[in-house]
Each structure stands twice: as structure tokens, then as C-alpha cells.
Design a protein around this motif. Structure first.
Motif, mmCIF file in Angstrom:
data_model
loop_
_atom_site.group_PDB
_atom_site.id
_atom_site.type_symbol
_atom_site.label_atom_id
_atom_site.label_comp_id
_atom_site.label_asym_id
_atom_site.label_seq_id
_atom_site.Cartn_x
_atom_site.Cartn_y
_atom_site.Cartn_z
ATOM 1 N N ALA A 12 21.876 32.645 -18.879
ATOM 2 C CA ALA A 12 22.290 31.825 -20.023
ATOM 3 C C ALA A 12 23.310 32.548 -20.906
ATOM 4 C CB ALA A 12 21.074 31.488 -20.872
ATOM 5 N N ARG A 13 24.048 31.760 -21.678
ATOM 6 C CA ARG A 13 24.876 32.314 -22.760
ATOM 7 C C ARG A 13 24.176 31.941 -24.065
ATOM 8 N NH1 ARG A 13 29.665 31.054 -25.923
ATOM 9 N NH2 ARG A 13 30.927 32.945 -26.062
ATOM 10 N N ILE A 14 23.920 32.945 -24.880
ATOM 11 C CA ILE A 14 23.168 32.707 -26.120
ATOM 12 C C ILE A 14 24.083 32.941 -27.312
ATOM 13 C CG2 ILE A 14 21.248 33.539 -27.553
ATOM 14 C CD1 ILE A 14 19.736 34.182 -24.995
ATOM 15 N N VAL A 15 24.118 31.965 -28.196
ATOM 16 C CA VAL A 15 24.894 32.103 -29.426
ATOM 17 C C VAL A 15 23.961 31.877 -30.612
ATOM 18 C CG1 VAL A 15 26.784 31.174 -30.818
ATOM 19 C CG2 VAL A 15 27.029 31.314 -28.327
ATOM 20 N N VAL A 16 23.867 32.879 -31.472
ATOM 21 C CA VAL A 16 23.095 32.733 -32.712
ATOM 22 C C VAL A 16 24.112 32.735 -33.838
ATOM 23 C CG1 VAL A 16 21.476 33.911 -34.246
ATOM 24 C CG2 VAL A 16 20.966 33.699 -31.797
ATOM 25 N N ASP A 17 24.110 31.662 -34.623
ATOM 26 C CA ASP A 17 25.166 31.479 -35.610
ATOM 27 C C ASP A 17 24.570 31.291 -37.004
ATOM 28 O OD1 ASP A 17 27.545 30.999 -36.855
ATOM 29 O OD2 ASP A 17 27.745 28.930 -36.130
ATOM 30 N N ASP A 18 24.703 32.338 -37.815
ATOM 31 C CA ASP A 18 24.306 32.302 -39.229
ATOM 32 C C ASP A 18 22.863 31.815 -39.396
ATOM 33 O OD1 ASP A 18 24.967 32.891 -41.806
ATOM 34 O OD2 ASP A 18 25.764 30.905 -42.261
ATOM 35 N N LEU A 19 22.000 32.364 -38.556
ATOM 36 C CA LEU A 19 20.601 31.906 -38.499
ATOM 37 C C LEU A 19 19.749 32.519 -39.617
ATOM 38 C CD1 LEU A 19 18.373 30.553 -36.455
ATOM 39 C CD2 LEU A 19 17.886 32.937 -35.978
ATOM 40 N N GLU A 86 10.841 26.368 -18.465
ATOM 41 C CA GLU A 86 10.821 27.364 -17.383
ATOM 42 C C GLU A 86 12.107 28.177 -17.302
ATOM 43 O OE1 GLU A 86 11.046 24.136 -16.967
ATOM 44 O OE2 GLU A 86 12.325 23.623 -15.252
ATOM 45 N N HIS A 87 13.131 27.807 -18.087
ATOM 46 C CA HIS A 87 14.377 28.581 -18.069
ATOM 47 C C HIS A 87 14.305 29.834 -18.933
ATOM 48 C CE1 HIS A 87 16.161 25.569 -15.662
ATOM 49 N NE2 HIS A 87 15.990 24.634 -16.570
ATOM 50 N N ARG A 88 13.229 29.935 -19.727
ATOM 51 C CA ARG A 88 13.032 31.135 -20.549
ATOM 52 C C ARG A 88 11.662 31.711 -20.243
ATOM 53 N NH1 ARG A 88 13.558 28.258 -25.876
ATOM 54 N NH2 ARG A 88 13.610 26.535 -24.419
ATOM 55 N N ALA A 89 11.594 33.044 -20.149
ATOM 56 C CA ALA A 89 10.298 33.701 -19.964
ATOM 57 C C ALA A 89 10.174 34.762 -21.044
ATOM 58 C CB ALA A 89 10.230 34.345 -18.585
ATOM 59 N N THR A 90 8.950 35.013 -21.482
ATOM 60 C CA THR A 90 8.721 36.016 -22.522
ATOM 61 C C THR A 90 7.764 37.074 -22.004
ATOM 62 O OG1 THR A 90 8.994 34.271 -24.174
ATOM 63 C CG2 THR A 90 8.059 36.317 -24.947
ATOM 64 N N VAL A 91 8.076 38.327 -22.301
ATOM 65 C CA VAL A 91 7.175 39.439 -21.972
ATOM 66 C C VAL A 91 6.807 40.113 -23.289
ATOM 67 C CG1 VAL A 91 6.940 41.631 -20.739
ATOM 68 C CG2 VAL A 91 8.314 39.794 -19.732
ATOM 69 N N PHE A 92 5.513 40.174 -23.575
ATOM 70 C CA PHE A 92 5.045 40.722 -24.847
ATOM 71 C C PHE A 92 4.573 42.164 -24.679
ATOM 72 C CE2 PHE A 92 4.361 36.130 -25.005
ATOM 73 C CZ PHE A 92 5.030 35.824 -26.177
ATOM 74 N N GLN A 93 4.310 42.808 -25.822
ATOM 75 C CA GLN A 93 3.829 44.191 -25.767
ATOM 76 C C GLN A 93 2.472 44.274 -25.071
ATOM 77 O OE1 GLN A 93 3.803 46.305 -29.492
ATOM 78 N NE2 GLN A 93 2.782 48.078 -28.609
ATOM 79 N N ARG A 164 16.657 31.630 -16.850
ATOM 80 C CA ARG A 164 18.019 32.034 -17.222
ATOM 81 C C ARG A 164 17.987 33.150 -18.258
ATOM 82 N NH1 ARG A 164 20.374 26.055 -18.426
ATOM 83 N NH2 ARG A 164 19.919 25.191 -16.390
ATOM 84 N N THR A 165 16.891 33.194 -18.996
ATOM 85 C CA THR A 165 16.763 34.135 -20.112
ATOM 86 C C THR A 165 15.394 34.778 -20.060
ATOM 87 O OG1 THR A 165 18.083 32.641 -21.476
ATOM 88 C CG2 THR A 165 16.802 34.301 -22.652
#
Ligand SMILES: Nc1ncnc2c1ncn2[C@@H]1O[C@H](COP(=O)(O)OP(=O)(O)OP(=O)(O)O)[C@@H](O)[C@H]1O
Ligand SMILES: [Mg+2]
Length: 261
Positions: A12-19, A86-93, A164-165
Motif C-alpha cells: 500500500a501507499r500510506i498518506v497521513v495528512d495533518d492528522l 484483510e489488507h492490513r495485519a497488526t502485530v502487537f508486543q 498490503r500493510t
């Protein structure tokens, strides 16, 4: 072995704008993340470092679709971040392996619950079992695994879904130095063999430089992005890169940004 990538699983291309993310407490509100902006190009790794409580997890939760933006926006491939998918997966501590499934069963869990188990997902499972050195443990249950092996299962589980992410929230925080460095290497090697867009949160400056293409340094509360630094080293990382003067110079720069010098 190469794994075929269909067009809908390109990084993926991620853009965070003035969040900005404003948290509402009983009698007041405060910004957990303030005016954050950055772009992550497909297949790149952004490492985020910052003091405890500065809003790193909040930022990750926005990208995961677990927390909404108050103002500004976060876009993935041009679209506002939606509910987790399903396009994003998270791995936690804390590791999230299922104790009642074998190592292989853990990796196959995602495709199975999505009814997407097929020859390609089986090939991906075998691939990541091998890449992560889990083959010999494929039929074992997690109770016999070390902390580092359990983390490998978590990472394998994220990659098997071919997202993707991948969002990682201090994934190696609980591991000893040597194991941590092994896993950092595996993650960097995966970024070459199986590119995904990664957001990697850590307290550890060396780790951020080692895994990141860029390092975002956050300020203490309210969490702003103080600076984004490009990391110039090749992937896989050259041996002993941590000892190189350029690496140590980056380390000093980030340390001083964190101290607000
Ligand atoms: N749901 C919530 N409601 C109110 N405040 C919250 C909520 N979640 C987090 N916070 C606050 O927002 C701030 C940022 O928290 P966050 O968990 O994002 O920090 P962090 O940088 O990940 O910290 P750590 O390094 O300790 O994990 C903290 O002050 C925290 O107490
Ligand atoms: Mg956190």
C-alpha cells in the motif's frame, strides 16, 4: 521460492495528512496525536520512535481502522482508512498465538476463517514457515516455543494473509538483545523477499534505524512528528552496520531530537 503477488496485494501507499486525534476524558480533552503528516511509499518501512505516552499506538490504531481521526486524514491507496480488513495485519508486543492450534494451524488461521484456504495460501504457509525457521516446529503447539519463536509465529501469521500493510506495535519489546537482533534481520530480509508497507513502532532507537527506511521521531504529549529521517543503508543490512559511523551519527541525532536538545 517466489510467491506470486496478485495486483490486489501490492504493498500500500500510506498518506497521513495533518492528522489530529483528540481524546475525550471526563472533564477535559487533549490531543494524543497532533498535526501528523507523512507519506510511506509502497513497500517501505516507516519506523516511529517517541517517548511513552506520545501517541504512537494511537497513530497505529488510526491506520489499523480502530480509532478515527478527529481532524485531518489517513489515506491508504488514496482512500480514507476504513474498518479493519484483510489488507492490513497488526502485530502487537504481547504475542497473540493461539495455544490450541499448532504452529502451522496458527499461520493458516487467517486464510481459514476467510474461507480463502487454497493452493496459494498453503504455499505461502510453507514459505513463511521456512523463511522464519519454523519448519521443524510446524506441528508443535505454542507451549513448547520460546518467546522469539512465538513472535515469529505472529509475524508469519501476518504475512500469510498477504496483506498490503503490516502494522507492528513494539513487537520485539519483550525479547532479549540477541533474539531481538535476529528478528530485526528476519523482518528486513522479508522486506526484500516479500515487500509490504510496514509501520514499525519502537522505543529502541537502534532498532528503528535498523528496520526503517525512514524514522519518524515524535515529541512528548501532544504527539507531533518532530522530524522524519531517511535511513541510507542497503537491505539486507550490511554486516556490522550498527557499528558504522553513519549509523552511530543517526543514533545520536535521534537521541538528541528525543531529548529535545
Ligand atoms: N481511549 C483513550 N481514551 C483516553 N486517552 C487515551 C486513550 N488511549 C490512549 N490515551 C492516551 O493518549 C496518549 C497516547 O497514548 P498511546 O497509547 O498512543 O501512547 P504510546 O506512545 O503508544 O505509549 P507507549 O510507548 O507507552 O505504548 C496517552 O496519554 C494515553 O493515556
Ligand atoms: Mg503504545
Amino acid at each position: 521460492m517466489t510467491i506470486s503477488q496478485t495486483t490486489d496485494t501490492q504493498p500500500a501507499r500510506i498518506v497521513v495528512d495533518d492528522l489530529t486525534v483528540t481524546m475525550q476524558l471526563k472533564d477535559r480533552s487533549f490531543d494524543a496525536v497532533q498535526n501528523a503528516s507523512f507519506t510511506i511509499e509502497p513497500g517501505q518501512t516507516l519506523a516511529i520512535v517517541g517517548p511513552s505516552g506520545c501517541g504512537k499506538t494511537t497513530l497505529l490504531n488510526v491506520l489499523g481502522g480502530f480509532t478515527g481521526a478527529t481532524t485531518g486524514e489517513a489515506l491508504i491507496d488514496g482512500a480514507p482508512v476504513g474498518a479493519p480488513d484483510e489488507h492490513r495485519a497488526t502485530v502487537f508486543q504481547a504475542d497473540a498465538v493461539f495455544p490450541w492450534l499448532t504452529v502451522r494451524g496458527n499461520l493458516e488461521y487467517g486464510p481459514r476463517i476467510r474461507h480463502a484456504q487454497d493452493a496459494a495460501s498453503k504455499a505461502r504457509t510453507d514459505h513463511f514457515l521456512q523463511v522464519l525457521g519454523l519448519e521443524a516446529f510446524a506441528d508443535e503447539f505454542p507451549k513448547v516455543l520460546s518467546g522469539g519463536m512465538r513472535k515469529r509465529v505472529d509475524i508469519g501469521r501476518a504475512y500469510v494473509n498477504n496483506p498490503r500493510t503490516i502494522l507492528l506495535d513494539e513487537p520485539f519489546g519483550a525479547l532479549d538483545e540477541i533474539t531481538k537482533e535476529q528478528l530485526q534481520d528476519e523482518l528486513v530480509n522479508l522486506s526484500v523477499s516479500d515487500p509490504k508497507t510496514l509501520v514499525f513502532i519502537t522505543h529502541d532507537i537502534e532498532e528503528a534505524i535498523y528496520v526503517g527506511d525512514m524514522v519518524a521521531v515524535m515529541t512528548p504529549r501532544p504527539g507531533r512528528i518532530r522530524k522524519i529521517i531517511d535511513v541510507p543503508f542497503a537491505r539486507p543490512r550490511p554486516e556490522n552496520v550498527r557499528m558504522e559511523p553513519a549509523f552511530q551519527e543517526l543514533r545520536r541525532e535521534i537521541q538528541s531530537l528525543l531529548r529535545n536538545d
